[in-house]
Motif scaffolding. Structure first.
Motif, PDB file in Angstrom:
ATOM      1  N   GLU A 160       0.840  -1.206   0.000  1.00 47.71           N
ATOM      2  CA  GLU A 160       0.000   0.000   0.000  1.00 47.71           C
ATOM      3  C   GLU A 160       0.872   1.252   0.000  1.00 47.71           C
ATOM      4  OE1 GLU A 160      -3.567   2.338   0.193  1.00 47.71           O
ATOM      5  OE2 GLU A 160      -3.156   0.286  -0.418  1.00 47.71           O
ATOM      6  N   ASP A 161       1.971   1.196   0.724  1.00 44.33           N
ATOM      7  CA  ASP A 161       2.883   2.342   0.773  1.00 44.33           C
ATOM      8  C   ASP A 161       3.553   2.592  -0.577  1.00 44.33           C
ATOM      9  OD1 ASP A 161       2.280   2.625   3.454  1.00 44.33           O
ATOM     10  OD2 ASP A 161       4.069   1.558   4.154  1.00 44.33           O
ATOM     11  N   ARG A 162       3.528   1.600  -1.455  1.00 40.21           N
ATOM     12  CA  ARG A 162       4.095   1.744  -2.805  1.00 40.21           C
ATOM     13  C   ARG A 162       2.998   2.008  -3.844  1.00 40.21           C
ATOM     14  NH1 ARG A 162       7.737  -3.610  -3.212  1.00 40.21           N
ATOM     15  NH2 ARG A 162       8.158  -2.791  -5.308  1.00 40.21           N
ATOM     16  N   GLY A 163       1.813   2.332  -3.384  1.00 39.27           N
ATOM     17  CA  GLY A 163       0.710   2.640  -4.280  1.00 39.27           C
ATOM     18  C   GLY A 163      -0.392   1.616  -4.294  1.00 39.27           C
ATOM     19  N   GLY A 164      -0.127   0.433  -3.706  1.00 31.12           N
ATOM     20  CA  GLY A 164      -1.158  -0.593  -3.629  1.00 31.12           C
ATOM     21  C   GLY A 164      -1.720  -0.951  -4.999  1.00 31.12           C
ATOM     22  N   TRP A 165      -3.016  -1.199  -5.044  1.00 26.28           N
ATOM     23  CA  TRP A 165      -3.676  -1.587  -6.288  1.00 26.28           C
ATOM     24  C   TRP A 165      -3.720  -0.452  -7.298  1.00 26.28           C
ATOM     25  CZ3 TRP A 165      -3.871  -6.544  -6.825  1.00 26.28           C
ATOM     26  CH2 TRP A 165      -4.153  -7.389  -5.752  1.00 26.28           C
ATOM     27  N   LEU A 200      -7.202   1.881   1.031  1.00 24.74           N
ATOM     28  CA  LEU A 200      -7.842   1.821   2.339  1.00 24.74           C
ATOM     29  C   LEU A 200      -7.213   2.767   3.347  1.00 24.74           C
ATOM     30  CD1 LEU A 200     -10.030   0.267   3.948  1.00 24.74           C
ATOM     31  CD2 LEU A 200      -8.203  -1.191   4.761  1.00 24.74           C
ATOM     32  N   GLY A 201      -5.904   2.966   3.234  1.00 18.21           N
ATOM     33  CA  GLY A 201      -5.252   3.818   4.211  1.00 18.21           C
ATOM     34  C   GLY A 201      -5.798   5.225   4.249  1.00 18.21           C
ATOM     35  N   THR A 202      -6.319   5.716   3.116  1.00 19.42           N
ATOM     36  CA  THR A 202      -6.848   7.080   3.080  1.00 19.42           C
ATOM     37  C   THR A 202      -8.349   7.119   2.853  1.00 19.42           C
ATOM     38  OG1 THR A 202      -6.371   7.223   0.708  1.00 19.42           O
ATOM     39  CG2 THR A 202      -4.667   7.990   2.211  1.00 19.42           C
ATOM     40  N   ARG A 203      -8.940   5.961   2.566  1.00 22.23           N
ATOM     41  CA  ARG A 203     -10.376   5.916   2.266  1.00 22.23           C
ATOM     42  C   ARG A 203     -10.737   6.975   1.221  1.00 22.23           C
ATOM     43  NH1 ARG A 203     -14.132   2.291   4.836  1.00 22.23           N
ATOM     44  NH2 ARG A 203     -12.735   0.737   5.643  1.00 22.23           N
ATOM     45  N   SER A 227     -12.285  10.056  -6.335  1.00 21.98           N
ATOM     46  CA  SER A 227     -11.817  10.010  -7.711  1.00 21.98           C
ATOM     47  C   SER A 227     -12.320   8.790  -8.453  1.00 21.98           C
ATOM     48  CB  SER A 227     -10.282  10.031  -7.739  1.00 21.98           C
ATOM     49  OG  SER A 227      -9.806   9.731  -9.028  1.00 21.98           O
ATOM     50  N   GLU A 228     -13.170   8.996  -9.454  1.00 22.61           N
ATOM     51  CA  GLU A 228     -13.592   7.882 -10.277  1.00 22.61           C
ATOM     52  C   GLU A 228     -12.430   7.348 -11.106  1.00 22.61           C
ATOM     53  OE1 GLU A 228     -17.133   8.493 -12.537  1.00 22.61           O
ATOM     54  OE2 GLU A 228     -18.338   9.050 -10.785  1.00 22.61           O
ATOM     55  N   ASP A 229     -11.500   8.216 -11.489  1.00 22.88           N
ATOM     56  CA  ASP A 229     -10.354   7.749 -12.255  1.00 22.88           C
ATOM     57  C   ASP A 229      -9.530   6.754 -11.449  1.00 22.88           C
ATOM     58  OD1 ASP A 229      -8.577   8.038 -14.690  1.00 22.88           O
ATOM     59  OD2 ASP A 229      -7.161   8.557 -13.103  1.00 22.88           O
ATOM     60  N   LYS A 230      -9.341   7.005 -10.155  1.00 24.50           N
ATOM     61  CA  LYS A 230      -8.614   6.045  -9.318  1.00 24.50           C
ATOM     62  C   LYS A 230      -9.370   4.723  -9.228  1.00 24.50           C
ATOM     63  CE  LYS A 230      -5.985   9.195  -6.370  1.00 24.50           C
ATOM     64  NZ  LYS A 230      -5.763   9.660  -4.985  1.00 24.50           N
ATOM     65  N   LEU A 231     -10.677   4.804  -9.149  1.00 27.84           N
ATOM     66  CA  LEU A 231     -11.477   3.581  -9.117  1.00 27.84           C
ATOM     67  C   LEU A 231     -11.247   2.761 -10.387  1.00 27.84           C
ATOM     68  CD1 LEU A 231     -13.676   1.702  -8.037  1.00 27.84           C
ATOM     69  CD2 LEU A 231     -15.382   3.259  -8.988  1.00 27.84           C
ATOM     70  N   HIS A 232     -11.280   3.409 -11.526  1.00 26.86           N
ATOM     71  CA  HIS A 232     -11.095   2.688 -12.789  1.00 26.86           C
ATOM     72  C   HIS A 232      -9.684   2.118 -12.897  1.00 26.86           C
ATOM     73  CE1 HIS A 232     -14.541   5.418 -14.074  1.00 26.86           C
ATOM     74  NE2 HIS A 232     -15.016   4.202 -14.052  1.00 26.86           N
ATOM     75  N   ARG A 233      -8.701   2.862 -12.437  1.00 21.58           N
ATOM     76  CA  ARG A 233      -7.331   2.360 -12.457  1.00 21.58           C
ATOM     77  C   ARG A 233      -7.194   1.121 -11.584  1.00 21.58           C
ATOM     78  NH1 ARG A 233      -2.621   5.762  -9.797  1.00 21.58           N
ATOM     79  NH2 ARG A 233      -4.171   7.387 -10.206  1.00 21.58           N
ATOM     80  N   MET A 234      -7.787   1.190 -10.382  1.00 20.39           N
ATOM     81  CA  MET A 234      -7.704   0.047  -9.478  1.00 20.39           C
ATOM     82  C   MET A 234      -8.409  -1.171 -10.064  1.00 20.39           C
ATOM     83  SD  MET A 234      -8.916  -0.273  -5.521  1.00 20.39           S
ATOM     84  CE  MET A 234      -8.759  -1.827  -4.646  1.00 20.39           C
ATOM     85  N   ILE A 235      -9.603  -0.984 -10.613  1.00 15.83           N
ATOM     86  CA  ILE A 235     -10.333  -2.103 -11.207  1.00 15.83           C
ATOM     87  C   ILE A 235      -9.467  -2.809 -12.238  1.00 15.83           C
ATOM     88  CG2 ILE A 235     -12.239  -2.657 -12.793  1.00 15.83           C
ATOM     89  CD1 ILE A 235     -13.887  -0.515 -11.271  1.00 15.83           C
ATOM     90  N   HIS A 236      -8.817  -2.030 -13.095  1.00 13.73           N
ATOM     91  CA  HIS A 236      -8.023  -2.637 -14.161  1.00 13.73           C
ATOM     92  C   HIS A 236      -6.803  -3.376 -13.606  1.00 13.73           C
ATOM     93  CE1 HIS A 236      -6.794  -3.430 -18.187  1.00 13.73           C
ATOM     94  NE2 HIS A 236      -5.655  -2.763 -18.052  1.00 13.73           N
ATOM     95  N   HIS A 237      -6.146  -2.778 -12.635  1.00  6.00           N
ATOM     96  CA  HIS A 237      -4.956  -3.427 -12.074  1.00  6.00           C
ATOM     97  C   HIS A 237      -5.323  -4.713 -11.331  1.00  6.00           C
ATOM     98  CE1 HIS A 237      -2.742   0.715 -12.056  1.00  6.00           C
ATOM     99  NE2 HIS A 237      -2.907   0.226 -13.265  1.00  6.00           N
ATOM    100  N   VAL A 238      -6.433  -4.700 -10.619  1.00  2.00           N
ATOM    101  CA  VAL A 238      -6.868  -5.916  -9.917  1.00  2.00           C
ATOM    102  C   VAL A 238      -7.199  -7.010 -10.933  1.00  2.00           C
ATOM    103  CG1 VAL A 238      -8.689  -6.900  -8.463  1.00  2.00           C
ATOM    104  CG2 VAL A 238      -7.639  -4.714  -7.840  1.00  2.00           C
TER     105      VAL A 238
END
Length: 444
Positions: free
Chosen positions: A134-139, A182-185, A189-200
């Motif tokens: 998570e400290d390295r950016g997580g998902w 999770l660390g910042t809840r 940002s919808e863009d962060k959501l889309h980035r995370m979805i793709h990486h997962v």
């Protein structure tokens, strides 16, 4: 047990699998023992934002009491146990050097299960991302797919001689929608959501390839939380909000994983994070569809929120569990039929259960007729789906034990077994005996 108390199971397969499920952070405890690293949930618990300031530090102490818990499963008569590995227990930094003490714990657990005649179903990830990652950016970091592949390689090499059933992820829609960074809840940002979805999704595909390459006879799936998203009123705005949430809740992961592309309504938002060949990296051959189902979600429009929705009122004529979740077994049957029609793979129900706050009576017994009636109704609904041709092959109750229920801490109890968190004593509830009776009746 009188057959009148049992659900209709006439349409289920003769080799149908009955099981129970848990997850590492929710039951293991021992968060600072034997070289385990911190997870994002350890750090989140330190904020004091969990109900009653609860933490997972001890949880059910399964780390020390796993033999007792396997004994409970043997008494139940289950054929399979779905559990998860704590990524930071085996790789304290998320990558790099493995922690032998953590790996040895899962060796002991797996061997104990096999000795009891219980098949281990291993889930690689049930939300406890190593904090070091998570400290390295997580998902949000594309490298997370590489980290996850390395972790999967370790697990395959260590346990693949004894474990053949693997799930890559548990409920990716839930931890992307509700625990993002999770660390910042960070819910802005919808863009962060889309980035995370793709990486997962990339991480899932990478793990499938690793498991295929390293485990002879591996049977692999992903576990999806799938609930109908319904408008809480007749307004067009609520209908639009429910339809949009439905895409992110129910389609953002299974569509690319099983069918090779994102839903059309979100494709343009994902594209900035895609590279050539990504969809092929995600859509790898899978053997089954893991389904977690509880109840429909009722949605209202809210313009100032992420994705433009909020949770709305439930219909007045719908019965609720003690924690306020709708009881709608017909929705379960329809969900099973939809998954069968859409994805065409065997389905294993890997979570279904009933939450309350039930306590022992004066005799020390824990009587939970509400849970029994819920399980009976939902298993009957599953049987109905099977009677219509749905290829459903297993059902796992959530959960074996009362446990840490995320932001609700220990205030909610889903277990077939009551856990006294002060003494850690386990007491099988009346639903435990009912489920054991059902399994025994099915094996005659």
């Amino acid at each position: 047990m009188p057959t009148t108390q049992l659900p209709n199971t006439a349409s289920l397969r003769p080799d149908f699998i009955w099981g129970v499920s848990t997850s590492s952070f929710q039951i293991e405890g021992a968060t600072q023992e034997d070289g385990r690293g911190l997870s994002v949930w350890d750090v989140h618990c330190q904020t004091g934002e969990i109900k009653n300031h609860d933490t997972g530090d001890v949880a059910c102490d399964h780390y020390h009491r796993y033999r007792e818990d396997v004994g409970l499963m043997k008494t139940l008569g289950v054929q399979a146990y779905r559990f998860s590995i704590a990524w930071p227990r085996v790789l304290p930094s998320g990558s790099g050097s493995a922690n032998e003490a953590g790996l040895s714990f899962y060796d002991r657990l797996i061997d104990e299960l096999l000795a009891a005649g219980i098949e281990p179903w291993l889930c690689l990830y049930h939300w406890d991302l190593p904090q070091a990652l998570e400290d390295r950016g997580g998902w949000l970091n594309r490298e997370s797919a590489t980290w996850f592949a390395g972790y999967a390689s370790l697990i395959a090499a260590r346990f693949g001689d004894r474990v053949k059933r693997f799930a890559t992820l548990n409920e990716p829609s839930m931890f992307s929608l509700f625990s993002r960074s999770l660390g910042t809840r960070d819910g802005s940002s919808e863009d962060k959501l889309h980035r995370m979805i793709h990486h997962v999704n990339l991480a899932h595909g990478a793990a499938v390839d690793v498991l295929r390459a390293n485990v002879i006879g591996a049977s692999i799936g992903c576990i999806h939380n799938r609930q109908p998203c319904r408008p809480s009123s007749a307004s067009e705005a609520d209908a639009a909000a429910a339809a949009r949430l439905d895409v992110y809740w129910n389609e953002a992961f299974p569509e690319p994983q099983y069918r090779g592309d994102y839903p059309p309504s979100m494709r343009a938002a994902i594209e900035p994070h895609m590279r050539p060949g990504d969809l092929a990296r995600i859509c790898r051959p899978l053997d089954w569809f893991g389904l977690n189902h509880y109840s429909p979600v009722y949605v209202k429009a809210r313009a100032d929120s992420l994705l433009g929705y909020d949770f709305g009122d439930k219909p007045a004529n719908v019965a609720l569990t003690p924690i306020g979740w709708p009881i709608e077994p017909d929705a379960f049957s329809r969900t099973l039929q939809d998954v069968h029609a859409r994805y065409g793979l065997p389905i294993y129900v890997l979570e279904n259960g009933y939450g309350d706050s039930g306590q022992p009576d004066q005799t020390g017994a824990v009587i939970d007729p509400g849970r029994i009636e819920f399980l009976k109704a939902y298993i009957s609904a599953m049987n109905e789906a099977a009677s219509k041709g749905v290829d459903v092959r297993g059902y796992f109750v959530w959960s074996l034990l009362d446990n840490f229920e995320w932001d609700s801490g220990y205030s909610i109890r889903f277990g077939l077994t009551y856990v006294d968190y002060a003494s850690l004593q386990r007491t099988p509830k009346s639903s435990f005996g009912w489920y054991a009776g059902l399994i025994k009746a099915m094996q005659r």
